[in-house]
Design an enzyme around this catalytic site. Structure first.
Site, mmCIF file in Angstrom:
data_model
loop_
_atom_site.group_PDB
_atom_site.id
_atom_site.type_symbol
_atom_site.label_atom_id
_atom_site.label_comp_id
_atom_site.label_asym_id
_atom_site.label_seq_id
_atom_site.Cartn_x
_atom_site.Cartn_y
_atom_site.Cartn_z
ATOM 1 N N GLY A 29 18.382 41.970 36.364
ATOM 2 C CA GLY A 29 18.165 42.635 37.646
ATOM 3 C C GLY A 29 16.689 42.795 37.932
ATOM 4 O O GLY A 29 15.859 42.024 37.439
ATOM 5 N N CYS A 30 16.332 43.789 38.725
ATOM 6 C CA CYS A 30 14.932 44.032 39.085
ATOM 7 C C CYS A 30 14.073 44.140 37.830
ATOM 8 O O CYS A 30 14.358 44.927 36.930
ATOM 9 C CB CYS A 30 14.831 45.318 39.906
ATOM 10 S SG CYS A 30 13.133 45.798 40.278
ATOM 11 N N PHE A 31 13.012 43.342 37.758
ATOM 12 C CA PHE A 31 12.254 43.273 36.507
ATOM 13 C C PHE A 31 11.407 44.506 36.216
ATOM 14 O O PHE A 31 10.936 44.687 35.105
ATOM 15 C CB PHE A 31 11.408 42.007 36.399
ATOM 16 C CG PHE A 31 10.552 41.635 37.583
ATOM 17 C CD1 PHE A 31 10.150 42.546 38.544
ATOM 18 C CD2 PHE A 31 10.132 40.312 37.732
ATOM 19 C CE1 PHE A 31 9.358 42.174 39.611
ATOM 20 C CE2 PHE A 31 9.342 39.927 38.801
ATOM 21 C CZ PHE A 31 8.951 40.874 39.743
ATOM 22 N N TRP A 32 11.209 45.387 37.181
ATOM 23 C CA TRP A 32 10.403 46.580 36.917
ATOM 24 C C TRP A 32 11.036 47.448 35.826
ATOM 25 O O TRP A 32 10.368 47.840 34.875
ATOM 26 C CB TRP A 32 10.245 47.417 38.190
ATOM 27 C CG TRP A 32 9.536 46.722 39.307
ATOM 28 C CD1 TRP A 32 8.654 45.698 39.206
ATOM 29 C CD2 TRP A 32 9.666 47.014 40.705
ATOM 30 N NE1 TRP A 32 8.213 45.324 40.457
ATOM 31 C CE2 TRP A 32 8.817 46.115 41.398
ATOM 32 C CE3 TRP A 32 10.417 47.937 41.438
ATOM 33 C CZ2 TRP A 32 8.698 46.126 42.785
ATOM 34 C CZ3 TRP A 32 10.287 47.952 42.818
ATOM 35 C CH2 TRP A 32 9.440 47.060 43.491
#
Length: 412
Positions: A29-32
């Site tokens: 998912g979102c890499f953050w």
């Protein structure tokens, strides 16, 4: 010159320590949030946000977002995190288990409200050990997910082709923006104490040698090429990664590779960290197999001499047809067809097997002799004299450093 040798040794050990690092890439998912998760695990050296898994070069954040819906001929990159880790501090298995537990691997092309193929679940491995662990843990986690009512895992598991680092403002995003978006898509399904069946090894019982190596370790490759690839000794030798060891009692902290462990009944007795050449390795094998206080070790590495008509001489003087090999390296040194009874009280041969020994002038003890040395192990074997019948040479050999093998038992 002494200072130069110290510098070379320091550099060699430094590279060996660095060689225990591995790299793997995860997409969840979102890499953050993924980056934040992994960089806080003990043993992770660095976590970097980026893109991987696509079939076009130099992706940007804007481009990856634009291509999140499938198009013919284009494989989009996934928002990914490259994880560099010290496999002596965190095992590959633990890292991959953490990946499965971090997100919902059953959701295709997305995580939560983040929809699109750029948010897909993926694991990109860089070596075969990672691949095997990924597939084994996937199988176990699928069963756990099924029990919890989830569907099939959709995670893409492939070798890493190339990782593209994301734009700088994406790196450590949640540290720069503490109130930023950090979604949690975990299923809350945990591995707990499930046993993962990978290519682990357990003690064989008795004496064995275990070499710990690491991917991309040039000293490991050199050790394999120069030493272990040619090993013929009777003590079993296996080469593995540290996280494959199961049930061993070790006393040495694995801080570099290669590390050579000498094991008896699962417990480490001796060890050596760092590259060894053939002679150094076989001296360690000799200490382990023969015993550092034994007569045989004293003969092999301190140039001692068997007593005349010793027990081993009596055992070996009338064997059947066969060969005598180096007790340390397993190399064949002498053949019974060349043996004769000299009456000296030591084994006598007309010659050694071609290429198996080397000769060296020996002027110790006020005598002028020619020493016979095992070429592979460097072990002292005895001396050669020119007093055999018919003007031939007599190889006067210590029996305690040899092993006899019947001819029909010689491995081809």
């Amino acid at each position: 010159m002494p200072n130069l040798r110290k510098i070379i040794l320091f550099l060699a050990l430094s590279v060996a320590v660095l060689a225990k690092t591995q790299t793997i890439v995860f997409a969840a998912g979102c890499f953050w949030g993924v980056e934040k998760h992994f960089e806080h695990l003990d043993g992770v050296i660095k976590a970097t946000s980026g893109y991987a898994g696509g079939n076009y070069e130099n992706p940007t954040y804007r481009e990856v977002l634009k291509r999140r819906n499938p198009k013919r001929g284009i494989i989009n990159h996934a928002e990914s995190v490259e994880v560099v880790y010290d496999d002596s501090k965190i095992s590959t298995e633990r890292l991959i288990k953490s990946f499965w537990e971090l997100h919902n691997p059953t959701q295709p092309d997305g995580q939560g409200n983040d929809k699109g193929n750029n948010y897909r679940s993926a694991l990109y491995y860089t070596n075969d050990a990672q691949k095997k662990i990924a597939l084994a843990t996937k199988e176990v986690y699928q069963k756990l997910l099924n029990k919890a009512g989830y569907g099939a895992i959709t995670t893409e598991i492939k070798p890493l082709e190339k990782f593209y680092k994301a734009e700088e403002y994406h790196q450590n995003y949640l540290e720069k923006n503490p109130n930023g978006y950090c979604p949690n898509h975990a299923t809350e399904v945990k591995f707990s104490n499930e046993k993962i069946m990978t290519d682990s090894i357990s003690p064989l019982g008795g004496k064995e040698i275990v070499v710990i190596d690491a991917e991309h370790c040039r000293f490991c490759e050199k050790f394999k090429k120069n030493v272990t690839d040619h090993y013929k000794g009777t003590i079993p030798l296996r080469t593995v990664h540290q996280d494959q060891l199961k049930g061993f009692k070790l006393h040495t902290k694995i801080e570099g590779t290669p590390t050579v462990l000498f094991i008896i009944d699962g417990e480490e007795i001796l060890s050596r960290v760092g590259y060894m050449n053939e002679k150094q390795f076989y001296k360690m094998v000799g200490k382990f197999k023969l015993g550092k206080d034994s007569k045989a070790f004293d003969v092999a590495f301190h140039k001692s001499t068997d007593n005349r008509f010793c027990k081993k001489y009596d055992e070996f003087k009338h064997t059947g047809d066969g060969v005598f090999r180096d007790k340390i390296s397993g190399e064949i040194l002498f053949d019974t067809r060349d043996r004769f009874n000299s009456g000296s009280g030591w084994l006598s041969f007309y010659k050694a097997v071609d290429g198996a020994t080397i000769q060296k002038e020996d002027n110790a003890w006020g005598m002028h002799r020619v020493e016979i040395i095992a070429k592979k192990s460097g072990a002292h074997l005895g001396h050669v004299f020119n007093d055999a019948p018919d003007g031939r040479q007599r190889f006067c050999i210590n029996a305690t450093v040899l092993e006899f093998v019947p001819r029909d038992k010689i491995k081809k």
